[in-house]
Scaffold this motif. Sequence first.
Motif, mmCIF file in Angstrom:
data_model
loop_
_atom_site.group_PDB
_atom_site.id
_atom_site.type_symbol
_atom_site.label_atom_id
_atom_site.label_comp_id
_atom_site.label_asym_id
_atom_site.label_seq_id
_atom_site.Cartn_x
_atom_site.Cartn_y
_atom_site.Cartn_z
ATOM 1 N N VAL B 69 0.869 -1.182 0.000
ATOM 2 C CA VAL B 69 0.000 0.000 0.000
ATOM 3 C C VAL B 69 0.901 1.226 0.000
ATOM 4 O O VAL B 69 1.896 1.264 0.729
ATOM 5 C CB VAL B 69 -0.874 0.058 1.275
ATOM 6 C CG1 VAL B 69 -1.789 1.270 1.242
ATOM 7 C CG2 VAL B 69 -1.694 -1.199 1.423
ATOM 8 N N ILE B 93 -3.037 0.235 -3.812
ATOM 9 C CA ILE B 93 -2.217 -0.976 -3.722
ATOM 10 C C ILE B 93 -1.399 -1.095 -4.997
ATOM 11 O O ILE B 93 -1.935 -0.946 -6.094
ATOM 12 C CB ILE B 93 -3.097 -2.230 -3.507
ATOM 13 C CG1 ILE B 93 -3.673 -2.192 -2.084
ATOM 14 C CG2 ILE B 93 -2.285 -3.505 -3.731
ATOM 15 C CD1 ILE B 93 -4.484 -3.383 -1.688
ATOM 16 N N ILE B 158 -2.719 -4.049 5.252
ATOM 17 C CA ILE B 158 -2.970 -4.043 3.802
ATOM 18 C C ILE B 158 -4.355 -4.595 3.460
ATOM 19 O O ILE B 158 -5.013 -4.112 2.549
ATOM 20 C CB ILE B 158 -1.842 -4.785 3.037
ATOM 21 C CG1 ILE B 158 -1.972 -4.568 1.521
ATOM 22 C CG2 ILE B 158 -1.784 -6.247 3.377
ATOM 23 C CD1 ILE B 158 -0.742 -4.954 0.731
#
Lengths: 141, 331
Positions: B69, B93, B158
């Motif tokens: 990320v 991402i 994440i």
Amino acid sequence: MSSIDFSDPATIAFLTDALTAAGVDGLEISRPGGQLRIVVAGNGGARISSAEATPHAPGSASAVVKAPMAGRFCVEHPAASAEPQNLPRSVSDADIVGFVGVGHILLPLRAGRSGVLTRLLAEPGALVGFGDPLVEIELPS
Amino acid sequence: MIEIVETGPFNTVQDLGRPGYRDIGVSASGAMDPLAVRIGNILVGNDENAAAIEVQTFPLSLRFERRIVFAVTGADGNPHLDGTELISWCAYIAEPGQVLELKQPPRLARSYISVGGGLDIPVVMGSRSTSLRGSFGGNSGRSLAKGDRIAIGEDAEIVMLPAPGLAVVAPAVALRKVFPAPVDGALPIRALPAGEHDLFAGDGEAFWRQTWRISSRSDRTGYRLSGEPIKPTASVEMRSHGVVPGVIQVPPGGEPIVQMSDANTAGGYPKIAGVIECDLWRLGQARIGARLRFVRSTHSEARAVEQAVARYVDDVRQTSRMVKRALKAMK
């Protein structure tokens, strides 16, 4: 037939409460415009999912981008100094077509499909609920 | 790991700085726009003080070696990922192998790249910031260079990032009520009169009245300003004394110097004023050649601005967490 809006968070909350009170595990409603499924979890907390079916207008197909959660509908990034984006305009699937704002957080809305962004289905700046249709994208035939 | 594919000079690893060691001659360092670092870190799910890459010379490009990320905050340019334009102030991402590129921003000076898990770099005296003058901290105490590989910390957050990304209303927009826009092209920077202000008598007033230009002899240590020189009524010999970022000194030439993130720890020039801490990030985003004007402020105004910034940061922190959780629950 009634015209209940099953994408309205208040309606979903009401149905969820009713299901919980009645001890029912879940509910699924399918209509031409979409599908709503509520699963009441065992130990509190319901799972809700709604998916839109692609409505077919005669001669052209279109997709609708819906609000992923309740918030304020923003058409442009508030920091954008650019000129307002005119409609209709071409978009590709990864393009950001707007935002749902919650406080200072902005959730980007992806077009999801390539096509032509033809119209806004909600007023810029309006408060929108989960699942509310926000923009319409006409798909290439 | 991330690999630096291309970089200009003087791009470094910075966090919120290394305060507390000025007494032994160690500058605080830290990002020139700490607000951008705090918000970038919140967006990617880090502690606010996690180390980020400060980009002040462009272009810079880097390759992500694993799924990660990231967010680019600070300056006004839009980053590109594998050639696709993204928006700044937004967490995304990246997939392994993707290349992030930052081009010269249109108006502002510094961009920050925050990554989920932060840059995994040894902490020296409480900070991961690079001290260029001391040649320690950050990435081996030096600027980034092509081919450098930097380790990334573990990122447990994440999974929480919504697939389309998570953006924020940038501070310059969200806080426009407390950070006034440039007037006739001159950025208003609030300051408080400092110790030797009265030595400048009439020239002291000229200091506040005129428009100054940030000269090319400016860097992370200090900004030298160009304008009509100001002189004290009598030349004073002062002993060197402690100096902090924001202090505006007037050397004998009469053109002021504003101490910035890599501020000297001591100096002997008379101090005419001190920039309020909350306005330092705006100065950090002002480029060489930019014009600015000092606005006489008060302690209570400085405090009010500080509180407005704290409310904004708190809102971003709490709302981002709430939105991430809500979206996760609805999946």
